[in-house]
Design a protein around this motif. Structure first.
Motif, PDB file in Angstrom:
ATOM      1  N   VAL A  40      -1.072  -2.201  -6.193  1.00  0.00           N
ATOM      2  CA  VAL A  40      -1.883  -0.999  -6.001  1.00  0.00           C
ATOM      3  C   VAL A  40      -1.131   0.239  -6.481  1.00  0.00           C
ATOM      4  O   VAL A  40      -1.725   1.160  -7.064  1.00  0.00           O
ATOM      5  N   SER A  41       0.178   0.279  -6.263  1.00  0.00           N
ATOM      6  CA  SER A  41       0.956   1.437  -6.714  1.00  0.00           C
ATOM      7  C   SER A  41       0.991   1.556  -8.232  1.00  0.00           C
ATOM      8  O   SER A  41       1.293   2.632  -8.762  1.00  0.00           O
ATOM      9  N   LEU A  42       0.713   0.474  -8.944  1.00  0.00           N
ATOM     10  CA  LEU A  42       0.720   0.504 -10.408  1.00  0.00           C
ATOM     11  C   LEU A  42      -0.640   0.833 -11.004  1.00  0.00           C
ATOM     12  O   LEU A  42      -0.736   1.143 -12.189  1.00  0.00           O
ATOM     13  N   LYS A  43      -1.704   0.768 -10.192  1.00  0.00           N
ATOM     14  CA  LYS A  43      -3.051   0.971 -10.703  1.00  0.00           C
ATOM     15  C   LYS A  43      -3.422   2.455 -10.737  1.00  0.00           C
ATOM     16  O   LYS A  43      -2.994   3.219  -9.873  1.00  0.00           O
ATOM     17  N   PRO A  44      -4.230   2.860 -11.708  1.00  0.00           N
ATOM     18  CA  PRO A  44      -4.799   4.224 -11.659  1.00  0.00           C
ATOM     19  C   PRO A  44      -5.731   4.345 -10.459  1.00  0.00           C
ATOM     20  O   PRO A  44      -6.363   3.379 -10.042  1.00  0.00           O
ATOM     21  N   VAL A  72       4.377  14.745  -2.364  1.00  0.00           N
ATOM     22  CA  VAL A  72       4.867  14.706  -0.982  1.00  0.00           C
ATOM     23  C   VAL A  72       6.044  15.664  -0.879  1.00  0.00           C
ATOM     24  O   VAL A  72       7.174  15.323  -1.240  1.00  0.00           O
ATOM     25  N   PRO A  73       5.837  16.881  -0.400  1.00  0.00           N
ATOM     26  CA  PRO A  73       6.952  17.825  -0.283  1.00  0.00           C
ATOM     27  C   PRO A  73       8.011  17.308   0.690  1.00  0.00           C
ATOM     28  O   PRO A  73       7.706  16.821   1.764  1.00  0.00           O
ATOM     29  N   GLY A  74       9.267  17.409   0.280  1.00  0.00           N
ATOM     30  CA  GLY A  74      10.353  16.975   1.152  1.00  0.00           C
ATOM     31  C   GLY A  74      10.492  15.473   1.273  1.00  0.00           C
ATOM     32  O   GLY A  74      11.055  14.989   2.254  1.00  0.00           O
ATOM     33  N   TRP A 250      -4.158   6.439  -2.650  1.00  0.00           N
ATOM     34  CA  TRP A 250      -3.571   5.162  -2.245  1.00  0.00           C
ATOM     35  C   TRP A 250      -2.438   4.716  -3.152  1.00  0.00           C
ATOM     36  O   TRP A 250      -1.454   4.142  -2.678  1.00  0.00           O
ATOM     37  N   ASN A 251      -2.550   4.922  -4.447  1.00  0.00           N
ATOM     38  CA  ASN A 251      -1.482   4.448  -5.325  1.00  0.00           C
ATOM     39  C   ASN A 251      -0.187   5.221  -5.083  1.00  0.00           C
ATOM     40  O   ASN A 251       0.910   4.648  -5.074  1.00  0.00           O
ATOM     41  N   GLU A 252      -0.292   6.540  -4.843  1.00  0.00           N
ATOM     42  CA  GLU A 252       0.908   7.315  -4.537  1.00  0.00           C
ATOM     43  C   GLU A 252       1.448   6.970  -3.147  1.00  0.00           C
ATOM     44  O   GLU A 252       2.664   6.982  -2.927  1.00  0.00           O
ATOM     45  N   LEU A 253       0.557   6.685  -2.205  1.00  0.00           N
ATOM     46  CA  LEU A 253       0.995   6.293  -0.870  1.00  0.00           C
ATOM     47  C   LEU A 253       1.782   4.988  -0.915  1.00  0.00           C
ATOM     48  O   LEU A 253       2.837   4.854  -0.276  1.00  0.00           O
TER      49      LEU A 253
END
Length: 286
Positions: A40-44, A72-74, A250-253
């Motif tokens: 999922v992290s690799l998908k657009p 995600v700051p920090g 979700w992909n960035e999470l």
């Protein structure tokens, strides 16, 4: 290699097949969420909810791993806080557990059995059940919104299991070594420092690794309840605070989650031989 071959040769061919099939099924259930999360992290983001759903990422990339640092700051500070809390909990637990486990393993005193049973009873309660009393305690101590508010509960909940684990290992150390040290005039603390600790180091390593994993995994509920300052947030609460206020990317999470657990996974990977050695050494009485 010879020992492994000898162990396998005791089973018939179909039994070996069933054993490996069972291991494969077990690993598939354990690893499937991690594999899916990584894919999922690799998908657009536009393809995550497409129909029909594609398990393998089409046009996959590492863009989410690059953009999460700005989304995600920090983020780096959250990872530092998580490791600071985990290492602090592990250090305090080891300092308290080593002499306690030695005392429970080598001395007979009134109330020892009841105390050990009480330690087990503590593990029966979930941290969520005690969250309100813990909050009142942290507030009375004046440590809310500090690292101590997350370190103290972590230490309290991890000490019982650590004492039981290390006590079991120390019980397998030959009593003759203690008696020989006493005959030579060594005191209890000297015996613990010079005789017991070098022999018990594999068991202490196991306790340290399991305590670190437990401290790293249980940060969310304590940090969410006892801390409201961004500078003290560990990674789970930092991600929750950001992704819970707007649309979930979700992909960035998933990318942030894997980057966050990667240092712990690397540490465990390099320490796994000590973990296995400690568990196997404590399983056989000398």
């Amino acid at each position: 290699m010879t020992t492994r071959s000898a162990m396998i040769s005791r089973y018939r061919w179909w039994e070996v097949v069933l054993i490996y099939c069972g291991i494969a099924v077990f690993l598939s259930f354990v690893l499937a969420p991690f594999v899916e999360g990584f894919l999922v992290s690799l998908k657009p983001l536009s393809l995550l909810f497409s129909t029909p759903y594609s398990f393998w990422p089409e046009n996959g990339s590492l863009d989410a791993y690059r953009t999460m640092w700005t989304s995600v700051p920090g983020f780096g500070w959250y990872i530092f806080n998580s490791f600071l809390i985990s290492f602090s909990v592990t250090a305090v637990v080891l300092v308290l557990v080593v002499p306690a486990a030695y005392a429970f393993a080598r001395f007979e005193f009134r109330g020892a059995g009841i105390t050990l049973a009480a330690f087990l009873a503590v593990n029966m309660f979930s941290g969520a059940v005690l969250i309100i009393p813990l909050f009142r305690l942290m507030r009375s101590m004046g440590v809310l919104n500090t690292y101590l508010a997350m370190i103290v509960p972590g230490v309290a909940f991890l000490i019982p299991s650590a004492i039981w684990l290390l006590r079991t290992y120390m019980l397998r150390i030959p009593r003759e070594l203690h008696e020989a040290a006493y005959m030579d005039g060594a005191g209890y603390l000297y015996t613990l420092r010079r005789v017991v600790l070098p022999i018990a180091m594999p068991g202490i390593t196991v306790v340290a690794i399991t305590t670190f994993i437990g401290a790293y995994a249980q940060q969310f509920i304590y940090a969410l309840t006892f801390n409201s300052r961004t500078e003290y947030m560990p990674l789970p609460v930092g991600l929750f605070a950001y992704f819970g206020k707007q649309e979930v990317i979700w992909n960035e999470l998933m990318a942030a989650s894997f980057v966050g657990i990667a240092p712990a996974m690397v540490l465990i990977f390099f320490m796994q031989r000590y973990l296995v050695a400690g568990l196997t050494a404590g399983a056989v009485k000398s």
